[in-house]
Design a protein around this motif. Sequence first.
Motif, PDB file in Angstrom:
ATOM      1  N   HIS A 147       0.831  -1.198   0.000  1.00  0.00           N
ATOM      2  CA  HIS A 147       0.000   0.000   0.000  1.00  0.00           C
ATOM      3  C   HIS A 147       0.874   1.260   0.000  1.00  0.00           C
ATOM      4  O   HIS A 147       0.734   2.136  -0.835  1.00  0.00           O
ATOM      5  CB  HIS A 147      -0.927   0.008   1.222  1.00  0.00           C
ATOM      6  N   GLY A 148       1.803   1.319   0.932  1.00  0.00           N
ATOM      7  CA  GLY A 148       2.552   2.548   1.158  1.00  0.00           C
ATOM      8  C   GLY A 148       3.548   2.890   0.068  1.00  0.00           C
ATOM      9  O   GLY A 148       3.718   4.062  -0.273  1.00  0.00           O
ATOM     10  N   THR A 149       4.216   1.892  -0.468  1.00  0.00           N
ATOM     11  CA  THR A 149       5.298   2.172  -1.413  1.00  0.00           C
ATOM     12  C   THR A 149       5.034   1.608  -2.810  1.00  0.00           C
ATOM     13  O   THR A 149       5.854   1.804  -3.709  1.00  0.00           O
ATOM     14  CB  THR A 149       6.626   1.571  -0.899  1.00  0.00           C
ATOM     15  N   SER A 150       3.930   0.899  -2.984  1.00  0.00           N
ATOM     16  CA  SER A 150       3.570   0.289  -4.274  1.00  0.00           C
ATOM     17  C   SER A 150       4.630  -0.670  -4.807  1.00  0.00           C
ATOM     18  O   SER A 150       4.654  -0.973  -5.995  1.00  0.00           O
ATOM     19  CB  SER A 150       3.277   1.355  -5.344  1.00  0.00           C
ATOM     20  N   GLU A 151       5.513  -1.123  -3.924  1.00  0.00           N
ATOM     21  CA  GLU A 151       6.515  -2.088  -4.397  1.00  0.00           C
ATOM     22  C   GLU A 151       5.989  -3.502  -4.158  1.00  0.00           C
ATOM     23  O   GLU A 151       5.064  -3.715  -3.372  1.00  0.00           O
ATOM     24  CB  GLU A 151       7.837  -1.895  -3.650  1.00  0.00           C
ATOM     25  N   MET A 152       6.581  -4.456  -4.830  1.00  0.00           N
ATOM     26  CA  MET A 152       6.223  -5.862  -4.639  1.00  0.00           C
ATOM     27  C   MET A 152       7.213  -6.486  -3.649  1.00  0.00           C
ATOM     28  O   MET A 152       6.934  -7.496  -3.013  1.00  0.00           O
ATOM     29  CB  MET A 152       6.285  -6.554  -6.012  1.00  0.00           C
ATOM     30  N   SER A 153       8.372  -5.829  -3.530  1.00  0.00           N
ATOM     31  CA  SER A 153       9.460  -6.390  -2.703  1.00  0.00           C
ATOM     32  C   SER A 153       9.153  -6.428  -1.220  1.00  0.00           C
ATOM     33  O   SER A 153       9.836  -7.102  -0.474  1.00  0.00           O
ATOM     34  CB  SER A 153      10.733  -5.566  -2.864  1.00  0.00           C
ATOM     35  N   LYS A 154       8.176  -5.649  -0.788  1.00  0.00           N
ATOM     36  CA  LYS A 154       7.824  -5.682   0.637  1.00  0.00           C
ATOM     37  C   LYS A 154       6.782  -6.791   0.778  1.00  0.00           C
ATOM     38  O   LYS A 154       5.592  -6.573   0.627  1.00  0.00           O
ATOM     39  CB  LYS A 154       7.265  -4.332   1.061  1.00  0.00           C
ATOM     40  N   ARG A 155       7.283  -7.983   1.052  1.00  0.00           N
ATOM     41  CA  ARG A 155       6.414  -9.168   0.983  1.00  0.00           C
ATOM     42  C   ARG A 155       5.865  -9.541   2.356  1.00  0.00           C
ATOM     43  O   ARG A 155       6.617  -9.741   3.291  1.00  0.00           O
ATOM     44  CB  ARG A 155       7.191 -10.345   0.372  1.00  0.00           C
ATOM     45  N   TYR A 156       4.544  -9.659   2.422  1.00  0.00           N
ATOM     46  CA  TYR A 156       3.851 -10.027   3.667  1.00  0.00           C
ATOM     47  C   TYR A 156       3.321 -11.458   3.614  1.00  0.00           C
ATOM     48  O   TYR A 156       2.793 -11.958   4.594  1.00  0.00           O
ATOM     49  CB  TYR A 156       2.630  -9.123   3.892  1.00  0.00           C
ATOM     50  N   GLY A 157       3.375 -12.085   2.448  1.00  0.00           N
ATOM     51  CA  GLY A 157       2.601 -13.292   2.204  1.00  0.00           C
ATOM     52  C   GLY A 157       3.017 -14.548   2.939  1.00  0.00           C
ATOM     53  O   GLY A 157       4.187 -14.759   3.260  1.00  0.00           O
ATOM     54  N   LEU A 158       2.022 -15.417   3.146  1.00  0.00           N
ATOM     55  CA  LEU A 158       2.265 -16.798   3.559  1.00  0.00           C
ATOM     56  C   LEU A 158       2.574 -17.590   2.291  1.00  0.00           C
ATOM     57  O   LEU A 158       3.068 -18.693   2.339  1.00  0.00           O
ATOM     58  CB  LEU A 158       1.014 -17.396   4.223  1.00  0.00           C
ATOM     59  N   ILE A 159       2.197 -16.959   1.163  1.00  0.00           N
ATOM     60  CA  ILE A 159       2.375 -17.593  -0.142  1.00  0.00           C
ATOM     61  C   ILE A 159       3.176 -16.638  -1.026  1.00  0.00           C
ATOM     62  O   ILE A 159       2.781 -15.479  -1.199  1.00  0.00           O
ATOM     63  CB  ILE A 159       0.995 -17.888  -0.781  1.00  0.00           C
ATOM     64  N   TYR A 160       4.278 -17.122  -1.536  1.00  0.00           N
ATOM     65  CA  TYR A 160       5.116 -16.315  -2.415  1.00  0.00           C
ATOM     66  C   TYR A 160       4.428 -16.145  -3.773  1.00  0.00           C
ATOM     67  O   TYR A 160       3.828 -17.088  -4.295  1.00  0.00           O
ATOM     68  CB  TYR A 160       6.471 -17.013  -2.609  1.00  0.00           C
ATOM     69  N   VAL A 161       4.513 -14.927  -4.320  1.00  0.00           N
ATOM     70  CA  VAL A 161       3.983 -14.695  -5.663  1.00  0.00           C
ATOM     71  C   VAL A 161       5.143 -14.256  -6.548  1.00  0.00           C
ATOM     72  O   VAL A 161       5.839 -13.286  -6.237  1.00  0.00           O
ATOM     73  CB  VAL A 161       2.860 -13.633  -5.649  1.00  0.00           C
ATOM     74  N   ASP A 162       5.366 -14.998  -7.610  1.00  0.00           N
ATOM     75  CA  ASP A 162       6.511 -14.739  -8.472  1.00  0.00           C
ATOM     76  C   ASP A 162       6.235 -13.539  -9.374  1.00  0.00           C
ATOM     77  O   ASP A 162       5.761 -13.684 -10.504  1.00  0.00           O
ATOM     78  CB  ASP A 162       6.822 -15.993  -9.313  1.00  0.00           C
ATOM     79  N   GLN A 163       6.530 -12.385  -8.843  1.00  0.00           N
ATOM     80  CA  GLN A 163       6.326 -11.135  -9.585  1.00  0.00           C
ATOM     81  C   GLN A 163       7.242 -10.077  -8.972  1.00  0.00           C
ATOM     82  O   GLN A 163       7.413 -10.041  -7.753  1.00  0.00           O
ATOM     83  CB  GLN A 163       4.858 -10.715  -9.439  1.00  0.00           C
ATOM     84  N   ASP A 164       7.810  -9.210  -9.830  1.00  0.00           N
ATOM     85  CA  ASP A 164       8.712  -8.196  -9.297  1.00  0.00           C
ATOM     86  C   ASP A 164       8.023  -6.831  -9.203  1.00  0.00           C
ATOM     87  O   ASP A 164       6.827  -6.703  -9.453  1.00  0.00           O
ATOM     88  CB  ASP A 164      10.016  -8.153 -10.117  1.00  0.00           C
ATOM     89  N   ASP A 165       8.819  -5.821  -8.859  1.00  0.00           N
ATOM     90  CA  ASP A 165       8.263  -4.478  -8.633  1.00  0.00           C
ATOM     91  C   ASP A 165       7.628  -3.869  -9.882  1.00  0.00           C
ATOM     92  O   ASP A 165       6.864  -2.919  -9.794  1.00  0.00           O
ATOM     93  CB  ASP A 165       9.378  -3.545  -8.142  1.00  0.00           C
TER      94      ASP A 165
END
Length: 480
Positions: free
Chosen positions: A436-454
Amino acid sequence: MKKIDKTIMLGTSISANQAEGYWNINGKGLSIAEMRRYNPSLNQKDINTERKMTEEKIKEALDPNSKFYYPKKNGIDFFKHYKEDIKLLAEMNNDCFRTSIAWTRIFPNGDEVEPNEEGLKFYDDLIDELLKHNIEPIITISHYEMPYYLVEKFGGWKNKVLVEFYVKYAKTLLERYKNKVKYWIPFNEMNAANYSVWAGAGLRDDEHENILGLSVQALHNIFLANAAIIKEGKTISSNFKFGSMIATLLSYPEDANPLTILKTDKDQQMKIYAYFDVLHRGEYPQYALNLYKSFGMDLKITAEEKTLLKENTCDFIGFSYYMSGVISLNDEILTEGNLVKVGKNKHLKENEWGWQIDPVGLRILMNRLYDRYQKPLFILENGIGFKEKNPNLEMINDDYRIEYLKSHLEQIQKAFEDGVECIGYTMWSPFDIVSHGTSEMSKRYGLIYVDQDDFGQGTKKRIPKKSYYWFKKVCETREV
Ligand code: P53
């Protein structure tokens, strides 16, 4: 080892704008969240400037040739992947799942006479899919996702006409899902209207010199819409439960100097209680009105509005909790956190974004909120972002995330044993999604990894992390 009481629902939480993608299909309109760019040259200390929305950034966002990438337009393709994604949640044995409905799928501009049937169809299917798997849907009516058109044409939430549009939109959902959805959150993190004016209220940071004053006016309209939705809801189904939702920014005094204590009390009044007081006691506390007046905002609340707020308070106390901060008499020790200023606490560790990990703070907060309002609590968000690399698409050993979630769940159970009523816990987030805050994908919160970059590149493959199997076990055995 702690056993989580079986009456506390366990699940996960996301928002439409950070996950769905497909921002302009089936008649969907542009939302303000989708105008947030990803800035690859962003430096941690510039984060608060970056998140400010200006006239120039709006122009850039509307320019089809903009050099920036706008990640929330694409999310993680949840719009197309939801069946497979919900299956993963079901296999985790989650009791519930919280997501938002994208306002712009239902009313693309916000002021249409009729809702967009195609948009509703998507949520019919999504909700049915959850119910099919015995997962209780927790629906946020809007998670920072107002139609941009309402900003352009009416100036966002500072304009009272928005109340009418929003209530109409909410009523459409309440009617349609009255036999399927019980738990409703009219707005995500309502206090964002004051500290993150674009996301929370559709105000531009550079639109007025007294932006704080304007944001108070906007928040008042949000409160009115919230109360009006609850009022409507009561006539639609007696089964509905409406939750407040505040980002709880817990602070501690740095020392025992009475002046530090006083400063901290005042900080907490304005960061937490002023909001919950309106939502649960049905009226503004005098200290808040005094402060608003001091910076030039006299709300001029009418008798009718007072009655509306008083008679339509929320049923449960919803909140997000990620971290805590410190208040010091010496302002210089304050450092910029991501979206809000927090002071450092030498007793706590923090993640790369400076978010200080404080599980005991959650128990403290739960007790304080329950003492004050005696209504059941729902922890709607709690989790932690980390940078995680996964070139071979393997299971990530995220013991640090397990540790974070475990320690917070233990404190929830302790608060429960203290006597605090608690409806549920929906951790943030089941999948890695756009920040939400930085619109990056690198700040990962998931229990499940999603293969996608910033920049939205990748296979979008979902790969459960170790924490996924851990949380599954917690849901099955209730043991942490
Ligand atoms: P990101 C401030 C403090 C704590 C949580 O945030 C906050 C905020 C911002 O209002 O927001 C919630 O992705 C928000 C989610 C968000 C999550 O925190 O910036 O409701 O949409 O993703 C985590 O790291």
